[in-house]
Motif scaffolding. Structure first.
Motif, PDB file in Angstrom:
ATOM      1  N   MET A  23       0.820  -1.201   0.000  1.00 20.36           N
ATOM      2  CA  MET A  23       0.000   0.000   0.000  1.00 20.36           C
ATOM      3  C   MET A  23       0.858   1.257   0.000  1.00 20.36           C
ATOM      4  O   MET A  23       1.925   1.307   0.610  1.00 20.36           O
ATOM      5  N   SER A  24       0.375   2.284  -0.687  1.00 18.03           N
ATOM      6  CA  SER A  24       0.998   3.604  -0.648  1.00 18.03           C
ATOM      7  C   SER A  24      -0.100   4.649  -0.764  1.00 18.03           C
ATOM      8  O   SER A  24      -1.247   4.330  -1.107  1.00 18.03           O
ATOM      9  N   ALA A  25       0.223   5.891  -0.453  1.00 14.45           N
ATOM     10  CA  ALA A  25      -0.789   6.954  -0.464  1.00 14.45           C
ATOM     11  C   ALA A  25      -0.146   8.268  -0.859  1.00 14.45           C
ATOM     12  O   ALA A  25       1.062   8.470  -0.693  1.00 14.45           O
ATOM     13  N   SER A  26      -0.976   9.159  -1.364  1.00 13.00           N
ATOM     14  CA  SER A  26      -0.491  10.485  -1.741  1.00 13.00           C
ATOM     15  C   SER A  26      -0.200  11.345  -0.529  1.00 13.00           C
ATOM     16  O   SER A  26       0.593  12.283  -0.595  1.00 13.00           O
ATOM     17  N   ALA A  27      -0.836  11.038   0.604  1.00 11.16           N
ATOM     18  CA  ALA A  27      -0.623  11.798   1.835  1.00 11.16           C
ATOM     19  C   ALA A  27      -0.986  10.919   3.019  1.00 11.16           C
ATOM     20  O   ALA A  27      -1.935  10.125   2.949  1.00 11.16           O
ATOM     21  N   SER A  28      -0.241  11.052   4.112  1.00  9.02           N
ATOM     22  CA  SER A  28      -0.527  10.307   5.340  1.00  9.02           C
ATOM     23  C   SER A  28      -0.076  11.146   6.523  1.00  9.02           C
ATOM     24  O   SER A  28       0.960  11.818   6.460  1.00  9.02           O
ATOM     25  N   THR A  29      -0.835  11.097   7.614  1.00  7.73           N
ATOM     26  CA  THR A  29      -0.416  11.763   8.838  1.00  7.73           C
ATOM     27  C   THR A  29       0.480  10.824   9.636  1.00  7.73           C
ATOM     28  O   THR A  29       0.496   9.613   9.406  1.00  7.73           O
ATOM     29  N   GLY A  30       1.211  11.369  10.581  1.00  5.96           N
ATOM     30  CA  GLY A  30       2.144  10.581  11.367  1.00  5.96           C
ATOM     31  C   GLY A  30       1.463   9.449  12.111  1.00  5.96           C
ATOM     32  O   GLY A  30       0.448   9.650  12.784  1.00  5.96           O
ATOM     33  N   GLY A  31       2.015   8.238  11.984  1.00  9.07           N
ATOM     34  CA  GLY A  31       1.484   7.083  12.686  1.00  9.07           C
ATOM     35  C   GLY A  31       0.301   6.430  12.023  1.00  9.07           C
ATOM     36  O   GLY A  31      -0.242   5.457  12.554  1.00  9.07           O
TER      37      GLY A  31
END
Length: 715
Positions: free
Chosen positions: A450-458
Motif C-alpha cells: 500500500m501507498s498513499a499520496s498523503a498520510s499523517t504521522g502514525g
C-alpha cells in the motif's frame, strides 16, 4: 484539617487516598481493558432519573425518603423491569442537578439530601443477584442549586460542608461543588466495592486538578467511568444524548461522532416526550422509535441506555410498564441477533447495512464467536416481497426467518444477496438469520503493498490493509488524496471496497469526512494509469463498494476528489475483489476438499472463482510435487475418483496417480481448461483396500500439477 476519618468508620486508607494527588500520566484511559468487558458484552442499560424533585416534588429530604419507603419501593422491581427490556446494567441518576442533588445512601459528608435507608446499596445488591451491574450517576453542575425553591433557599448546604471541610466552600460555585462531589466519589468507593462504576455528567476542573479519574482506576480497578456528551479520553465510555432529525428518525448512530472500538453509548427516553424524570405525566412510548433505536444501536456496536421515568415509589407509569411487558415477549425470539453480536458492515465484517432496495432500511449484526453467522434486521420493509443486501464477499449457505425458523429463498449475483418470496414482514424488525461459508473473491490483503499520496504521522497507508481495526490510514485534510494498491502481479479486478472511519457523523452532513466524488485508475506498471471509473459515494455508514468494469491489472488507485463535509479522510480497511461471491452449494457425499489434503509443494488459494469449499491448491511448477488425499473404503475393491481441476495454460499437465504408494495410473492427462476460473473433472477408477487409503496426485512434468479443487469418491 478535614474531619472525615472518624466518621468513615476507620476507612483510613481510602480516606487518605482521597487527598493524594496521583502523579500518573493520565491523558488517556485504556482503549480496551478487562474492566470494560461487562459493558462490551451488554446490549444496554436502564437509566433511572429519580430524586427529591420526582413528582410529587419534595423539599424535605426525610419526607421524600419516608414517601419512597411507604410507597413500597423495591430495587428488585427495577431489576425485573430491566430484565423485560433485556438490559444488563442500571444507571441511577439521583444525584442529578435538576432532581435536587439527592444522595440515596447514608452519607457522612454533609451538603445535600442524604437518606438513612441505603437505596443505592439495595440496588447494587439486587442487580448483582441478577448478574447485572449498577452504575452511579454523578454531576459536577451546581447551576440548579435553587431551581423550584423559594428565594433564599437552596438544595445545597454550603455552611454544613464548609464546617466539615474546615474552610469556606461555596457549593453553588463550580470549584466548590467540584470539591464537594470529589469527596463523594471516595465515600462511594469506600462503601460499595460491588458498584459497577460512575456515569459522569460533564467535567470539573477540581477533579482534573486532583487526578480523580486516575485514583478511581487505582482504588477500584473493576469500576468503569462513562462521560456524557464529551469524549474525555481517560474515561472508558462516551455516552451521547438523544438527538433528533435523522432519517429514519430511530437511526441514532447517524449522529454518533466517536469511532469504535471506543465504548459508545446512546441514551434516550422511552417516553419520547416530557422530562427525563417523572413529572407527573404518563407519556406514550413510541414502539417503532424505541425498538428502532435499540436495534440500530446494536447494529453499530453502540450500547443503549434506555431512560424510564420512575415515580417516587420507583415504579413506572402504565404506558412504560406496558411497553416493558411488550418488549419482554418481542425481544425473546430475536435475542441471539442482538446479544453476543457486533454491528455488521463495519470493522467486524458482515453484510452491508443501511438503505437497501425499494425503501427498505436496517442494520446487520455478526456473531462475535462465529463470523459465518450473521443477521439482517429489516426495520423498514421494502415495497414488495424482495430484499437485496450487499453481501460483502460472503458466500451464503442458508437464510431463515429468525422468529419462525422458516427457510427463505435466496440467490447471489453481482455482489448482492437477494431474498425472494417474503410474504410476512414484522412491524418493527424482521430478522433473517444468514449462515455463510466464508468470504470469497477477495484478493488477500496480506499480498497488497500500500501507498498513499498523503498520510499523517502514525497512520500510514499500510494500515488500510492490515486487518487490524485498531489502526487506520489518515490522509489528513489533503484534497484530493489517493490510496494505491500494488497487487504484486496482474490480477482480475471487479470492485474496490472501503470501510471509512466511523467517527464522521452522517447527521448533520456538514460534519461528514466521508468520500463524495471519487475516481479509480488501474495500471500494469505503476506509471501509466487508465481511469476506469468515476462517481459519487453516499454519505452513509458502513462499507462502501465501487464496482468496476472487470479488468486485469497489477496496480489500482482510489482517489478521493472531495468529501461530503470536511476534508478529512480516514480509512480503517480497504480491499480489492477479483470476483463476486456465489451462493454455496452443499458438497456431494464423499467429497474431499483440497484444502484438507497434504500439500508437498504449493499453496492454498482462493484467487480464482468457481471452486468448491474455501479454496484450491496451486502446486509449485516442478515435477514431483504432489497432493495427497485420504480415501476411506468400507472394503477391498474399486473406487471411482473424480478430480476437480483447472488448467489455464495451453499445455497438458499430466500426473501419476498412486494408491498406498503404488502407481496405479501413470501420466493421467489434465488437459487445458478455458482459463483458471473454469473447472473440469478428471475421472478414473483405482483399487483400494478396507479402511484408509493414501491417494496421491504427483506432477510428472516441469509445469507441475493443475490447480486442484477436490476429489470425489464412491465405492
Amino acid at each position: 484539617m478535614r474531619r472525615r476519618i472518624s466518621v468513615w468508620l476507620g476507612a483510613l486508607l481510602v480516606a487518605a487516598a482521597s487527598v493524594i494527588v496521583v502523579n500518573a500520566p493520565g491523558a488517556h484511559a485504556d482503549l480496551q481493558n478487562p474492566r470494560q468487558q461487562f459493558l462490551r458484552d451488554s446490549v444496554g442499560g436502564l437509566f433511572l432519573h429519580w430524586g427529591e424533585r420526582t413528582s410529587p416534588q419534595h423539599t424535605s429530604c426525610s419526607q421524600w425518603e419516608a414517601d419512597v419507603t411507604n410507597g413500597g419501593w423495591s430495587a428488585d422491581y427495577w431489576v425485573n423491569e430491566a430484565k423485560k427490556l433485556h438490559l444488563q446494567y442500571l444507571v441511577l441518576a439521583t444525584f442529578h442537578s435538576r432532581l435536587g442533588y439527592a444522595r440515596p445512601w447514608p452519607s457522612a459528608i454533609p451538603g445535600s439530601c442524604k437518606t438513612n435507608r441505603d437505596f443505592l446499596g439495595e440496588t447494587i445488591a439486587a442487580a448483582k443477584a441478577a448478574n447485572m451491574r449498577t452504575i452511579l450517576y454523578m454531576t459536577d453542575d451546581p447551576q440548579w442549586w435553587n431551581q423550584g425553591l423559594s428565594s433564599g433557599q437552596s438544595w445545597l448546604d454550603s455552611g454544613a460542608f464548609s464546617s466539615y471541610a474546615g474552610h469556606n466552600v461555596d457549593l453553588t460555585s463550580r470549584d466548590g461543588f467540584g470539591e464537594y462531589s470529589y469527596d463523594l466519589f471516595f465515600e462511594v468507593m469506600n462503601r460499595y466495592p460491588d458498584l459497577g462504576g460512575f456515569w459522569i455528567d460533564n467535567d470539573n476542573q477540581y477533579w482534573l486538578d486532583h487526578n480523580l479519574y486516575q485514583q478511581i482506576y487505582q482504588q477500584r480497578p473493576s469500576y468503569t467511568i462513562s462521560n456524557n456528551n464529551e469524549d474525555t479520553p481517560i474515561m472508558d465510555m462516551i455516552s451521547n444524548e438523544q438527538k433528533t432529525g435523522m432519517t429514519p428518525s430511530y437511526d441514532y448512530p447517524q449522529a454518533v461522532y466517536t469511532a469504535a472500538p471506543r465504548l459508545i453509548e446512546a441514551d434516550y427516553k422511552l417516553p419520547s416526550t416530557g422530562a427525563w424524570w417523572y413529572d407527573g405525566s404518563n407519556s406514550a412510548v413510541d414502539n417503532k422509535l424505541t425498538l428502532g433505536r435499540m436495534i440500530t444501536n446494536a447494529g453499530s456496536s453502540v450500547k443503549s441506555l434506555m431512560a424510564e421515568t420512575a415515580m417516587v415509589n420507583g415504579k413506572f407509569p402504565s404506558n412504560q410498564t406496558s411497553f416493558n411487558n411488550f418488549a419482554n415477549g418481542y425481544l425473546d425470539p430475536i435475542w441471539p441477533s442482538l446479544h453476543g453480536t457486533e454491528g455488521g458492515g463495519y470493522m467486524y465484517g458482515g453484510l452491508k447495512p443501511g438503505a437497501w432496495n425499494n425503501g427498505a432500511y436496517g442494520v446487520t449484526t455478526i456473531s462475535r464467536t462465529d463470523p459465518n453467522l450473521q443477521y439482517i434486521h429489516v426495520t423498514d420493509r421494502p415495497t414488495g416481497s424482495t430484499l437485496s443486501v450487499r453481501d460483502n464477499g460472503y458466500r451464503v449457505s442458508s437464510v431463515t426467518n429468525l422468529r419462525t425458523g422458516a427457510a427463505v429463498a435466496f440467490g447471489q449475483s453481482g455482489g448482492s444477496l437477494t431474498l425472494t418470496g417474503v410474504s410476512s414482514w414484522d412491524t418493527y424488525d424482521t430478522v433473517f438469520k444468514v449462515v455463510t461459508s466464508g468470504r470469497e473473491g477477495i484478493i488477500p490483503p496480506s499480498t497488497y503493498t500500500m501507498s498513499a499520496s498523503a498520510s499523517t504521522g502514525g497512520h500510514a497507508a499500510s494500515a488500510a490493509a492490515d486487518g487490524n481495526y485498531l489502526t487506520y490510514w489518515d490522509a489528513g485534510t489533503t484534497q484530493p488524496a489517493s490510496l494505491q494498491f500494488d497487487l504484486g502481479s496482474a490480477r482480475p479486478i471487479q470492485y474496490v471496497a472501503v470501510n471509512q472511519r466511523e467517527d464522521s457523523t452522517v447527521f448533520p452532513a456538514t460534519g461528514s469526512a466521508r468520500i463524495r466524488d471519487y475516481r479509480v485508475y488501474t495500471s500494469n506498471d505503476g506509471s501509466t494509469w487508465t481511469q476506469v471509473k468515476s462517481g459519487t459515494l453516499p454519505n452513509a455508514r458502513g462499507v462502501q463498494f465501487i464496482d468496476l468494469p472487470r479488468t486485469t491489472a497489477r496496480h489500482l488507485r482510489l482517489e478521493k476528489v472531495n468529501s461530503q463535509g470536511n476534508n478529512r479522510l480516514r480509512i480503517d480497511e480497504a480491499w480489492v475483489g477479483s470476483d463476486y461471491a456465489g451462493a454455496a452449494v452443499p458438497p456431494p457425499p464423499g467429497r474431499l476438499e483440497a484444502e484438507n489434503a497434504t500439500i508437498s509443494q504449493g499453496v492454498l488459494e482462493a484467487t480464482h472463482t468457481g471452486y468448491s469449499g474455501t479454496g484450491y491448491v496451486n502446486g509449485d511448477n516442478v515435477a514431483g510435487s504432489y497432493l495427497e488425499f485420504t480415501v476411506n473404503s468400507a472394503g477391498a475393491g474399486t473406487a471411482n475418483l473424480s478430480i476437480g481441476y483447472a488448467n489455464g495454460t495451453a499445455a497438458d499437465r499430466p500426473a501419476d496417480i498412486s494408491v498406498n504408494g503404488t502407481v496405479v495410473a501413470a501420466g493421467v492427462s489434465f488437459p487445458p481448461t478455458a482459463n483458471w476460473d473454469t473447472w473440469a473433472v478428471r475421472t478414473l477408477s483405482v483399487p483400494v483396500r478396507p479402511g484408509a487409503n493414501a491417494v496421491r496426485i504427483t506432477a510428472t512434468a516441469a509445469a507441475g500439477n493443475p490447480n486442484i479443487d477436490y476429489l470425489d469418491h464412491t465405492g
